[in-house]
Design a protein around this motif. Structure first.
Motif, mmCIF file in Angstrom:
data_model
loop_
_atom_site.group_PDB
_atom_site.id
_atom_site.type_symbol
_atom_site.label_atom_id
_atom_site.label_comp_id
_atom_site.label_asym_id
_atom_site.label_seq_id
_atom_site.Cartn_x
_atom_site.Cartn_y
_atom_site.Cartn_z
ATOM 1 N N PHE A 325 -7.241 -11.721 -9.630
ATOM 2 C CA PHE A 325 -6.019 -10.966 -9.411
ATOM 3 C C PHE A 325 -6.188 -9.952 -8.288
ATOM 4 O O PHE A 325 -7.250 -9.337 -8.155
ATOM 5 N N ASP A 326 -5.128 -9.795 -7.495
ATOM 6 C CA ASP A 326 -5.030 -8.711 -6.531
ATOM 7 C C ASP A 326 -4.023 -7.691 -7.053
ATOM 8 O O ASP A 326 -3.096 -8.031 -7.789
ATOM 9 N N SER A 327 -4.192 -6.459 -6.642
ATOM 10 C CA SER A 327 -3.166 -5.461 -6.890
ATOM 11 C C SER A 327 -2.190 -5.461 -5.717
ATOM 12 O O SER A 327 -2.554 -5.799 -4.590
ATOM 13 N N THR A 328 -0.954 -5.096 -5.987
ATOM 14 C CA THR A 328 0.054 -5.022 -4.943
ATOM 15 C C THR A 328 0.858 -3.732 -5.072
ATOM 16 O O THR A 328 1.004 -3.185 -6.168
ATOM 17 N N VAL A 329 1.358 -3.270 -3.933
ATOM 18 C CA VAL A 329 2.374 -2.228 -3.912
ATOM 19 C C VAL A 329 3.687 -2.919 -3.556
ATOM 20 O O VAL A 329 3.772 -3.613 -2.541
ATOM 21 N N VAL A 330 4.687 -2.738 -4.397
ATOM 22 C CA VAL A 330 5.990 -3.386 -4.208
ATOM 23 C C VAL A 330 7.029 -2.303 -3.948
ATOM 24 O O VAL A 330 7.001 -1.241 -4.572
ATOM 25 N N LEU A 338 13.918 -6.528 -4.896
ATOM 26 C CA LEU A 338 12.630 -6.499 -4.219
ATOM 27 C C LEU A 338 12.832 -6.486 -2.709
ATOM 28 O O LEU A 338 13.595 -7.291 -2.169
ATOM 29 N N ASP A 339 12.160 -5.585 -2.027
ATOM 30 C CA ASP A 339 12.273 -5.444 -0.580
ATOM 31 C C ASP A 339 11.228 -6.331 0.077
ATOM 32 O O ASP A 339 10.056 -5.964 0.190
ATOM 33 N N ASP A 340 11.669 -7.524 0.513
ATOM 34 C CA ASP A 340 10.699 -8.470 1.088
ATOM 35 C C ASP A 340 10.304 -8.099 2.509
ATOM 36 O O ASP A 340 9.480 -8.780 3.123
ATOM 37 N N GLY A 341 10.840 -6.988 3.043
ATOM 38 C CA GLY A 341 10.398 -6.505 4.339
ATOM 39 C C GLY A 341 9.197 -5.585 4.242
ATOM 40 O O GLY A 341 8.689 -5.117 5.269
ATOM 41 N N TYR A 342 8.730 -5.337 3.044
ATOM 42 C CA TYR A 342 7.571 -4.464 2.836
ATOM 43 C C TYR A 342 6.363 -5.334 2.524
ATOM 44 O O TYR A 342 6.339 -6.040 1.512
ATOM 45 N N GLY A 343 5.369 -5.293 3.384
ATOM 46 C CA GLY A 343 4.197 -6.132 3.176
ATOM 47 C C GLY A 343 4.553 -7.582 3.384
ATOM 48 O O GLY A 343 4.876 -8.016 4.488
ATOM 49 N N SER A 344 4.539 -8.360 2.302
ATOM 50 C CA SER A 344 4.928 -9.765 2.347
ATOM 51 C C SER A 344 6.033 -9.970 1.321
ATOM 52 O O SER A 344 6.550 -9.026 0.738
ATOM 53 N N ALA A 345 6.394 -11.222 1.076
ATOM 54 C CA ALA A 345 7.474 -11.511 0.136
ATOM 55 C C ALA A 345 7.149 -11.053 -1.281
ATOM 56 O O ALA A 345 8.051 -10.837 -2.086
ATOM 57 N N THR A 346 5.871 -10.891 -1.586
ATOM 58 C CA THR A 346 5.475 -10.454 -2.937
ATOM 59 C C THR A 346 4.875 -9.061 -2.924
ATOM 60 O O THR A 346 4.179 -8.675 -3.851
ATOM 61 N N GLY A 347 5.133 -8.304 -1.864
ATOM 62 C CA GLY A 347 4.611 -6.950 -1.792
ATOM 63 C C GLY A 347 3.386 -6.864 -0.891
ATOM 64 O O GLY A 347 2.947 -7.836 -0.280
ATOM 65 N N ALA A 348 2.855 -5.664 -0.812
ATOM 66 C CA ALA A 348 1.673 -5.415 0.014
ATOM 67 C C ALA A 348 0.422 -5.600 -0.835
ATOM 68 O O ALA A 348 0.174 -4.833 -1.763
#
Length: 528
Positions: A325-330, A338-348
């Motif tokens: 597992f990775d952690s993400t900031v969404v 969900l803001d898909d402009g932040y990081g990638s489509a699943t978050g940073a």
């Protein structure tokens, strides 16, 4: 006896093994007490050599148990909260330079009744006047946990003007087990406490509002001080934040169902109107944003950025190591999508350096002054602090993937952004506890025309140089600065400072105030 359902205290239960509370301890930490070597300040990932004296960025201490949370006072004081092994809630305080505030000491918090009185402190917030609000749980006469809110003065005394006159306010329901996991202050100084109420069949998200003097606030929800969000299954609010523009309350945590994780937005009521989920402007029309996830640990922290976005922590399958597992900031839009402009489509994503196949457990986040996000947590093997740029891209100045790997067998549980951009984190290391400070967004000042490598705060600091040539500057207060290398340049700030040179040709420059300049061996230059 405390008997928490679910994981209890955010991800922090992974490192706690306190008798009576039934906390699941799936990670047994070994002691790791080595001192981190000093280094010059510069990149966001550098340990701050102006913190912790000779520890240069790291402070190891002991509260007799485990640290679960942290708060930073307006004057720079650092407060940690947690529990000893009894367990009883405890608070400790440090000066801005990382030295222990011995006058404050380690304060045991009152509360807990029944056959086996117990308490835990999970989170804290500092008021603008420096008073410290601490939240957690205490046992009632039936040995069930109730919400607990303590307030201490800035000097560490229990505030007798708060709650029942002993510095403690509680909230509990007959036959119900209530746990307070997180706290936030609104613009009026009212105290919002979030957690979980456990009944006979399930557990629900709960938020309680207290007035600034610790009384239940009847203007919150049509005469009631609390809101319980009924929902089938076991739910818990693990984090809370307040949106400054409208005072709406954002909760993040565990929500039984297909996804298991949610962010909810609550609109506060008044003395005559009900508090309620924001069904008109957030989520899928019910005030709740379901967060796709494959991990049952829940959303462990939430914050509001200066431009009003909501950011939170989640976990997703690793993009580099299948089965991990990775952690993400969404980040969410203003409508809760969900803001898909932040990081990638699943978050940073926050991943450990390539080639290290470990799980990443992010436990806390903080928004830095310029919109970047700092994250603290642990992997299967040790602790880390990560930094994301405002758009969600990893800040590679921190290290590979934007991650600063720290110590083995260590778990960081809270993180704070200081006003000057430095990053502070707290946690536990085996049988001891730990504080870190990183330079983060700090813009170092100059000393004699050279950029400072060790920088103090605006309070009284004790700064110690490294064995290499340093450029050290205090920013204010009555500082004590000692150079250890050859050819140090040391500048005192406003106030009566004591500057000491080391071996070699040092340059000591006092600032405004009555300073004491003491050269060491060698031909030094002293200038008041």
């Amino acid at each position: 006896m405390f008997g928490m359902r679910g994981k209890g205290v955010r991800l922090r239960a992974r490192t706690a093994n306190l008798p009576g509370f039934g906390l699941a301890a799936s990670v047994a930490l070994a002691a790791s007490l080595a001192t981190v070597p000093g280094q010059a300040s510069g990149a966001p990932g550098d340990l701050d050599p102006g913190f912790g004296g000779a520890g240069h960025g790291r402070v190891v201490f002991d509260v007799g148990g485990t640290v679960f949370g942290m708060a930073v006072q307006p004057g720079g004081g650092i407060v940690t909260v947690g529990a000893d092994q009894a367990p009883h809630a405890v608070v400790a305080r440090f000066h801005g330079d990382g030295s222990r505030d011995t006058r404050f000491g380690t304060v045991p918090l009152p509360g807990g009744s029944g056959p086996t009185p117990q308490s835990l402190a999970y989170g804290a917030a500092a008021q603008p006047d420096g008073k410290i609000v601490v939240v957690g749980a205490v046992t009632d006469a039936a040995n069930r946990p109730d919400f607990a809110v303590w307030r201490l003065t800035a000097s560490g005394k229990l505030d007798t003007s708060f709650g029942g006159g002993d510095g403690l306010a509680t909230f509990g329901q007959d036959g119900i087990t209530d746990y307070a996991y997180a706290v936030a202050l609104d613009a009026q100084g009212r105290i919002l406490v979030a957690g979980q109420s456990v009944g006979a069949s399930d557990a629900d998200l709960t938020v309680v509002r207290f007035t600034a003097d610790g009384a239940p606030d009847p203007t919150f929800n049509q005469g009631f001080s609390f809101l319980i969000i009924p929902h089938a299954g076991n739910d818990e609010a693990l984090a809370v934040a307040v949106q400054p523009e409208d005072g709406n309350i954002v909760l993040a945590g565990v929500y039984a169902g297909s996804t298991g994780n949610v962010v909810a937005r609550v609109v506060p009521g008044t003395a005559t109107t009900s508090a309620h989920l924001d069904t008109t402007g957030f989520g899928g029309g019910d005030g709740i944003t379901d967060v796709p996830g494959t991990d049952s640990l829940g959303l462990t922290d939430v914050a509001v950025t200066p431009d009003g976005h909501v950011v939170f922590l989640d976990q997703v399958p690793s993009t580099t190591h299948p089965g991990r597992f990775d952690s993400t900031v969404v980040r969410l839009t203003s409508t809760g999508t969900l803001d898909d402009g932040y990081g990638s489509a699943t978050g940073a994503h926050i991943t450990v350096p390539a080639g290290t196949a470990v799980n990443t457990y992010a436990q806390a986040l903080a928004v830095l002054p310029h919109g970047a996000v700092a994250v603290a947590g642990s992997t299967d093997v040790g602790s880390f602090i990560a930094r994301l740029r405002p758009g969600g891209r990893p800040d590679k100045a921190m290290g590979p993937g934007g991650v600063k790997a720290l110590h083995d067998n260590e778990n960081l549980v809270d993180v704070a952004a200081l006003p000057d951009g430095r990053i502070l984190a707290a946690g536990s290391s085996g049988t001891r506890d730990v504080l870190y400070r990183l330079t983060g967004d700090l813009r170092p000042p100059s000393c004699a025309g050279k950029k400072a490598t060790i920088v103090g705060t605006h309070a009284a600091d004790t700064l110690v140089g490294t064995a290499h040539p340093d450029v050290i500057t205090g920013l204010g207060g009555r500082d004590t600065i000692t150079g250890l290398g050859k050819g140090d340049i040391i500048c005192g700030g406003p106030g009566g400072d004591t500057l000491r040179g080391g071996p070699g040709r040092d340059h000591l420059i006092g600032g405004p105030g009555h300073d004491k300049l003491r050269g060491g061996p060698g031909h030094d230059t002293l200038k008041q």
